[in-house]
Design a protein around this motif. Structure first.
Motif, PDB file in Angstrom:
ATOM      1  N   LEU A  57       5.474 -16.053   6.294  1.00 13.50           N
ATOM      2  CA  LEU A  57       6.170 -14.421   5.702  1.00 13.50           C
ATOM      3  C   LEU A  57       5.113 -13.715   6.668  1.00 13.50           C
ATOM      4  CD1 LEU A  57       7.264 -14.873   2.045  1.00 13.50           C
ATOM      5  CD2 LEU A  57       9.110 -15.162   4.421  1.00 13.50           C
ATOM      6  N   TYR A  58       5.890 -12.462   7.105  1.00 14.45           N
ATOM      7  CA  TYR A  58       6.016 -11.324   7.581  1.00 14.45           C
ATOM      8  C   TYR A  58       6.470 -10.123   6.216  1.00 14.45           C
ATOM      9  CZ  TYR A  58       5.180  -7.417  10.696  1.00 14.45           C
ATOM     10  OH  TYR A  58       4.894  -5.928  10.734  1.00 14.45           O
ATOM     11  N   VAL A  59       6.596  -9.330   6.033  1.00  9.67           N
ATOM     12  CA  VAL A  59       6.386  -8.044   4.891  1.00  9.67           C
ATOM     13  C   VAL A  59       5.617  -6.584   5.171  1.00  9.67           C
ATOM     14  CG1 VAL A  59       7.239  -7.682   2.929  1.00  9.67           C
ATOM     15  CG2 VAL A  59       6.690  -9.832   3.930  1.00  9.67           C
ATOM     16  N   TYR A  60       6.985  -5.716   5.937  1.00  7.64           N
ATOM     17  CA  TYR A  60       6.327  -4.605   5.315  1.00  7.64           C
ATOM     18  C   TYR A  60       7.255  -3.160   4.584  1.00  7.64           C
ATOM     19  CZ  TYR A  60       9.626  -3.126   9.298  1.00  7.64           C
ATOM     20  OH  TYR A  60      10.110  -3.190  10.057  1.00  7.64           O
TER      21      TYR A  60
ATOM     22  N   VAL B 187       5.735   5.791   8.520  1.00  6.72           N
ATOM     23  CA  VAL B 187       4.564   5.022   8.316  1.00  6.72           C
ATOM     24  C   VAL B 187       4.507   3.311   7.632  1.00  6.72           C
ATOM     25  CG1 VAL B 187       2.326   5.326   6.914  1.00  6.72           C
ATOM     26  CG2 VAL B 187       2.805   7.073   7.893  1.00  6.72           C
ATOM     27  N   LEU B 188       4.356   2.786   8.837  1.00  7.64           N
ATOM     28  CA  LEU B 188       4.332   1.424   8.251  1.00  7.64           C
ATOM     29  C   LEU B 188       3.250   1.094   7.959  1.00  7.64           C
ATOM     30  CD1 LEU B 188       6.219  -0.902  10.237  1.00  7.64           C
ATOM     31  CD2 LEU B 188       3.727  -2.095   8.621  1.00  7.64           C
ATOM     32  N   VAL B 189       3.161   0.130   6.331  1.00 12.31           N
ATOM     33  CA  VAL B 189       2.054  -0.721   5.727  1.00 12.31           C
ATOM     34  C   VAL B 189       2.397  -1.713   5.744  1.00 12.31           C
ATOM     35  CG1 VAL B 189       0.286  -0.845   4.223  1.00 12.31           C
ATOM     36  CG2 VAL B 189       1.063   1.619   4.296  1.00 12.31           C
ATOM     37  N   THR B 190       1.840  -2.922   6.071  1.00 10.32           N
ATOM     38  CA  THR B 190       1.591  -4.452   6.300  1.00 10.32           C
ATOM     39  C   THR B 190       1.329  -4.947   4.474  1.00 10.32           C
ATOM     40  OG1 THR B 190       1.443  -4.943   8.515  1.00 10.32           O
ATOM     41  CG2 THR B 190       1.577  -6.711   7.715  1.00 10.32           C
ATOM     42  N   LEU B 191       2.577  -5.570   3.859  1.00 18.95           N
ATOM     43  CA  LEU B 191       1.867  -5.805   3.011  1.00 18.95           C
ATOM     44  C   LEU B 191       1.729  -7.161   2.810  1.00 18.95           C
ATOM     45  CD1 LEU B 191       5.175  -4.284   0.797  1.00 18.95           C
ATOM     46  CD2 LEU B 191       3.531  -3.999   1.408  1.00 18.95           C
ATOM     47  N   LEU B 192       2.028  -8.339   3.738  1.00 19.26           N
ATOM     48  CA  LEU B 192       2.125 -10.247   4.030  1.00 19.26           C
ATOM     49  C   LEU B 192       2.376 -10.133   5.549  1.00 19.26           C
ATOM     50  CD1 LEU B 192       4.262 -11.548   1.196  1.00 19.26           C
ATOM     51  CD2 LEU B 192       1.364 -10.757   0.768  1.00 19.26           C
TER      52      LEU B 192
ATOM     53  N   ILE C 286      -2.714  -8.780  -9.286  1.00 15.51           N
ATOM     54  CA  ILE C 286      -2.887  -8.220  -8.357  1.00 15.51           C
ATOM     55  C   ILE C 286      -3.584  -7.750  -7.890  1.00 15.51           C
ATOM     56  CG2 ILE C 286      -2.961  -5.371  -8.750  1.00 15.51           C
ATOM     57  CD1 ILE C 286      -2.647  -5.612 -11.266  1.00 15.51           C
ATOM     58  N   TRP C 287      -2.876  -7.442  -6.178  1.00 15.53           N
ATOM     59  CA  TRP C 287      -3.789  -8.198  -4.706  1.00 15.53           C
ATOM     60  C   TRP C 287      -3.529  -6.506  -3.881  1.00 15.53           C
ATOM     61  CZ3 TRP C 287      -5.942 -12.401  -4.231  1.00 15.53           C
ATOM     62  CH2 TRP C 287      -5.992 -13.514  -5.670  1.00 15.53           C
ATOM     63  N   GLU C 288      -4.638  -6.700  -3.647  1.00 19.28           N
ATOM     64  CA  GLU C 288      -4.494  -5.853  -2.277  1.00 19.28           C
ATOM     65  C   GLU C 288      -3.574  -6.288  -1.005  1.00 19.28           C
ATOM     66  OE1 GLU C 288      -8.618  -5.494  -0.385  1.00 19.28           O
ATOM     67  OE2 GLU C 288      -9.490  -4.375  -2.351  1.00 19.28           O
ATOM     68  N   PRO C 289      -2.923  -4.994  -1.005  1.00 15.15           N
ATOM     69  CA  PRO C 289      -2.149  -5.525   0.316  1.00 15.15           C
ATOM     70  C   PRO C 289      -2.201  -5.723   1.739  1.00 15.15           C
ATOM     71  CG  PRO C 289      -2.146  -3.389   0.669  1.00 15.15           C
ATOM     72  CD  PRO C 289      -2.703  -3.495  -0.691  1.00 15.15           C
ATOM     73  N   ASP C 290      -1.791  -7.006   2.584  1.00 16.14           N
ATOM     74  CA  ASP C 290      -2.821  -7.953   3.501  1.00 16.14           C
ATOM     75  C   ASP C 290      -3.347  -6.591   4.198  1.00 16.14           C
ATOM     76  OD1 ASP C 290      -3.129  -8.643   6.314  1.00 16.14           O
ATOM     77  OD2 ASP C 290      -1.654 -10.739   4.817  1.00 16.14           O
ATOM     78  N   GLY C 291      -2.806  -5.265   5.461  1.00 17.07           N
ATOM     79  CA  GLY C 291      -2.454  -4.955   5.681  1.00 17.07           C
ATOM     80  C   GLY C 291      -2.851  -4.425   7.138  1.00 17.07           C
ATOM     81  N   ARG C 292      -2.927  -6.279   7.892  1.00 18.75           N
ATOM     82  CA  ARG C 292      -2.624  -6.466   9.051  1.00 18.75           C
ATOM     83  C   ARG C 292      -2.051  -5.949   9.691  1.00 18.75           C
ATOM     84  NH1 ARG C 292      -6.048  -9.571   5.697  1.00 18.75           N
ATOM     85  NH2 ARG C 292      -7.444 -10.677   6.543  1.00 18.75           N
TER      86      ARG C 292
ATOM     87  N   VAL D  99      -4.328  -1.503   7.691  1.00 14.70           N
ATOM     88  CA  VAL D  99      -3.727  -0.727   7.230  1.00 14.70           C
ATOM     89  C   VAL D  99      -3.750  -0.882   5.669  1.00 14.70           C
ATOM     90  CG1 VAL D  99      -2.488   0.444   6.462  1.00 14.70           C
ATOM     91  CG2 VAL D  99      -3.443  -0.399   9.064  1.00 14.70           C
ATOM     92  N   SER D 100      -4.398   0.572   4.140  1.00  9.85           N
ATOM     93  CA  SER D 100      -4.204   0.494   3.196  1.00  9.85           C
ATOM     94  C   SER D 100      -3.192   1.375   2.699  1.00  9.85           C
ATOM     95  CB  SER D 100      -5.329   0.917   2.344  1.00  9.85           C
ATOM     96  OG  SER D 100      -5.433   2.380   3.044  1.00  9.85           O
ATOM     97  N   PHE D 101      -2.434   1.673   1.880  1.00  6.13           N
ATOM     98  CA  PHE D 101      -1.399   2.691   0.992  1.00  6.13           C
ATOM     99  C   PHE D 101      -2.593   3.985   0.960  1.00  6.13           C
ATOM    100  CE2 PHE D 101      -0.164  -1.171  -1.832  1.00  6.13           C
ATOM    101  CZ  PHE D 101       1.191  -1.669  -0.833  1.00  6.13           C
ATOM    102  N   GLY D 102      -3.404   3.903   0.962  1.00  6.29           N
ATOM    103  CA  GLY D 102      -3.858   5.156   1.632  1.00  6.29           C
ATOM    104  C   GLY D 102      -3.370   6.020   2.960  1.00  6.29           C
ATOM    105  N   SER D 103      -2.469   5.566   3.602  1.00  5.60           N
ATOM    106  CA  SER D 103      -2.125   5.396   4.314  1.00  5.60           C
ATOM    107  C   SER D 103      -0.250   6.737   4.221  1.00  5.60           C
ATOM    108  CB  SER D 103      -1.077   4.768   5.479  1.00  5.60           C
ATOM    109  OG  SER D 103      -2.504   3.715   6.454  1.00  5.60           O
TER     110      SER D 103
END
Length: 218
Positions: free
Chosen positions: A55-58, A64-69, A120-126, A143-147
């Motif tokens: 899976l690839y999820v964003y 602004v795009l943040v990758t979740l998985l 609860i996890w950090e997003p993959d962000g790659r 890339v984190s949700f800080g974006s």
């Protein structure tokens, strides 16, 4: 944590993600009437079935795009990633109870045994093409949700999911955003200035009245 929950829209095909296709599927959530500036965001994600490492999820908002998985578990020496089936997780870049990078969830939870991942996890962000070489994918910058911090939360949010390898079909069961927003700092500053100006005006008005009464008493 106290935010506004925004429920994501349904995906086509009853949430079933096309198997072995980079075309993927997407849904949107629309936010309106929220305060002007994002201070924090969390994503609640529920996916059943399939093969997690496919899976690839964003999440995308206002360019602004943040990758979740991003093919969780894939790294040098493992081109396929984790073979577990599904997620029922919250993704956060700030929650103090988060367990770490979701890409490494098996390593971080040795007792985990298949089924839907929870917690609860950090997003993959790659931030890299999910079809990149395993080592390049794993070592890429994150890339984190800080974006999204200080952005306006109102408008359209898009969740995209692709299943990049055939074998086992995933289904999106549901998703939502948990957004914490605050007024724009300039508006707060103007409000404070207006309050100070009002106080000064009242003080000066009282001083003028006092001088006037003293003049009449002479």
């Amino acid at each position: 944590h106290a935010g506004i929950i925004i429920t994501g829209g349904a995906f086509a095909n009853s949430g079933y993600i096309p198997d072995g296709s980079a075309v993927g599927s997407s849904g949107t959530a629309t936010a309106s009437g929220l305060l002007a500036s994002i201070s924090d965001i969390r994503v609640n994600l529920s996916i059943s079935g399939g093969y997690n490492g496919d899976l690839y999820v964003y999440l995308s908002h206002d360019g602004v795009l943040v990758t979740l998985l991003n093919r969780v578990g894939v790294k040098s020496g493992d081109a396929f990633g984790y073979g577990d089936a599904g997620f029922n997780i919250t993704l956060s870049s700030t929650d103090p109870s988060r367990k770490g990078d979701v890409h490494d969830y098996q390593t971080l939870t040795p007792g985990y045994s298949s089924g839907q991942l929870t917690g609860i996890w950090e997003p993959d962000g790659r931030n890299i093409d999910p079809q990149s070489a395993p080592g390049d994918l794993y070592d890429s910058s994150r890339v984190s949700f800080g974006s999204y911090e200080d952005m306006n939360p109102n408008g359209t949010w898009t969740l995209f999911i692709a299943d990049l390898s055939e074998g086992g079909q995933s289904r999106l069961e549901g998703w939502s955003l948990d957004v914490t927003a605050i007024p724009e700092l300039v508006n707060v500053a103007l409000g404070v200035f207006a309050g100070v100006f009002l106080v000064v005006t009242l003080v000066r008005s009282q001083q003028v009245r006092k001088l006037f009464r003293q003049a009449l008493a002479r």
